[in-house]
Design a protein around this motif. Structure first.
Motif, PDB file in Angstrom:
ATOM      1  N   LYS A  72       0.839  -1.195   0.000  1.00  0.00           N
ATOM      2  CA  LYS A  72       0.000   0.000   0.000  1.00  0.00           C
ATOM      3  C   LYS A  72       0.882   1.256   0.000  1.00  0.00           C
ATOM      4  O   LYS A  72       0.621   2.199  -0.747  1.00  0.00           O
ATOM      5  N   LEU A  73       1.934   1.249   0.801  1.00  0.00           N
ATOM      6  CA  LEU A  73       2.845   2.403   0.832  1.00  0.00           C
ATOM      7  C   LEU A  73       3.502   2.626  -0.520  1.00  0.00           C
ATOM      8  O   LEU A  73       3.644   3.765  -0.970  1.00  0.00           O
ATOM      9  N   ASN A  74       3.910   1.539  -1.160  1.00  0.00           N
ATOM     10  CA  ASN A  74       4.553   1.651  -2.468  1.00  0.00           C
ATOM     11  C   ASN A  74       3.615   2.207  -3.530  1.00  0.00           C
ATOM     12  O   ASN A  74       4.069   2.809  -4.506  1.00  0.00           O
ATOM     13  N   LEU A  75       2.320   2.012  -3.340  1.00  0.00           N
ATOM     14  CA  LEU A  75       1.353   2.389  -4.367  1.00  0.00           C
ATOM     15  C   LEU A  75       0.584   3.676  -4.071  1.00  0.00           C
ATOM     16  O   LEU A  75      -0.267   4.073  -4.863  1.00  0.00           O
ATOM     17  N   VAL A  76       0.891   4.343  -2.976  1.00  0.00           N
ATOM     18  CA  VAL A  76       0.206   5.604  -2.665  1.00  0.00           C
ATOM     19  C   VAL A  76       0.332   6.587  -3.822  1.00  0.00           C
ATOM     20  O   VAL A  76      -0.621   7.270  -4.175  1.00  0.00           O
ATOM     21  N   VAL A  77       1.488   6.638  -4.430  1.00  0.00           N
ATOM     22  CA  VAL A  77       1.733   7.590  -5.515  1.00  0.00           C
ATOM     23  C   VAL A  77       0.821   7.332  -6.731  1.00  0.00           C
ATOM     24  O   VAL A  77       0.541   8.242  -7.496  1.00  0.00           O
ATOM     25  N   VAL A  78       0.333   6.110  -6.876  1.00  0.00           N
ATOM     26  CA  VAL A  78      -0.569   5.751  -7.986  1.00  0.00           C
ATOM     27  C   VAL A  78      -1.864   5.137  -7.439  1.00  0.00           C
ATOM     28  O   VAL A  78      -2.404   4.204  -7.998  1.00  0.00           O
ATOM     29  N   TRP A  79      -2.373   5.680  -6.368  1.00  0.00           N
ATOM     30  CA  TRP A  79      -3.518   5.105  -5.665  1.00  0.00           C
ATOM     31  C   TRP A  79      -4.749   4.921  -6.546  1.00  0.00           C
ATOM     32  O   TRP A  79      -5.515   3.998  -6.333  1.00  0.00           O
ATOM     33  N   ARG A  80      -4.939   5.748  -7.535  1.00  0.00           N
ATOM     34  CA  ARG A  80      -6.119   5.607  -8.406  1.00  0.00           C
ATOM     35  C   ARG A  80      -6.080   4.303  -9.210  1.00  0.00           C
ATOM     36  O   ARG A  80      -7.106   3.748  -9.551  1.00  0.00           O
ATOM     37  N   GLU A  81      -4.883   3.834  -9.517  1.00  0.00           N
ATOM     38  CA  GLU A  81      -4.716   2.627 -10.325  1.00  0.00           C
ATOM     39  C   GLU A  81      -4.534   1.367  -9.489  1.00  0.00           C
ATOM     40  O   GLU A  81      -4.407   0.275 -10.044  1.00  0.00           O
ATOM     41  N   ALA A  82      -4.502   1.478  -8.170  1.00  0.00           N
ATOM     42  CA  ALA A  82      -4.205   0.337  -7.295  1.00  0.00           C
ATOM     43  C   ALA A  82      -5.457  -0.106  -6.537  1.00  0.00           C
ATOM     44  O   ALA A  82      -6.138   0.719  -5.934  1.00  0.00           O
ATOM     45  N   PRO A  83      -5.733  -1.405  -6.535  1.00  0.00           N
ATOM     46  CA  PRO A  83      -6.943  -1.902  -5.872  1.00  0.00           C
ATOM     47  C   PRO A  83      -6.835  -1.995  -4.347  1.00  0.00           C
ATOM     48  O   PRO A  83      -7.826  -2.289  -3.684  1.00  0.00           O
TER      49      PRO A  83
END
Length: 159
Positions: A72-83
């Motif tokens: 989740k931390l790694n994907l905060v920058v692309v949160w719209r694209e991450a489930p």
């Protein structure tokens, strides 16, 4: 950037009253009962947008200590694209981005999404947390505070 102009500890020493006020503003949301993991995600996202290396690292470390999954931390920058993000987290992250960038204020869409997930009081406290991290980011980025080191736990093997 080559080096810090001032450090985080210099801010506390030079302007203890300002430091205390900004710190207090940042603590109200958690004291009001907003989820600490959610608050860290919001602070991390605003810090990414504002380019504050100190605050990005600080809020990654805080998030980890609260048990936020690394993915989740790694994907905060692309949160719209991450489930990985819940509807409530998505609303908070959209609110944080809108209040951090504010090119044209906050859109009706983002406001509607936020008010669907947060009560009026919760949204007010969430806004205070976002305002606070944006203030911290202004200091951290302006003075190029050195990011805090990752402290190794005493029970962890040396790498």
């Amino acid at each position: 950037m080559s080096h810090a102009r001032k450090e985080y500890t210099d801010f506390e020493r030079l302007a203890p009253d300002v430091f205390a006020a900004v710190r207090a503003l940042g603590q109200f949301a958690a004291k009001a009962g907003l989820d600490k993991q959610l608050l860290e995600l919001v602070k991390l996202r605003a810090s990414q947008i504002n380019g504050c290396a100190f605050c990005v690292q600080y809020h990654i470390l805080q998030s980890e200590s609260l048990g936020v999954p690394v993915d989740k931390l790694n994907l905060v920058v692309v949160w719209r694209e991450a489930p990985q993000f819940s509807a409530r987290e998505r609303a908070a992250l959209a609110w944080a981005e809108a209040l951090t960038t504010m090119p044209n204020g906050v859109s009706d869409e983002v406001y509607t999404q936020a008010t669907a997930e947060f009560s009026e009081q919760e949204l007010t406290y969430l806004t205070s947390a976002i305002a606070s991290i944006n203030v911290w980011n202004r200091f951290g980025a302006a003075y190029r505070w050195t990011p805090p080191p990752r402290r190794q736990r005493a029970d962890a093997p040396a790498s």
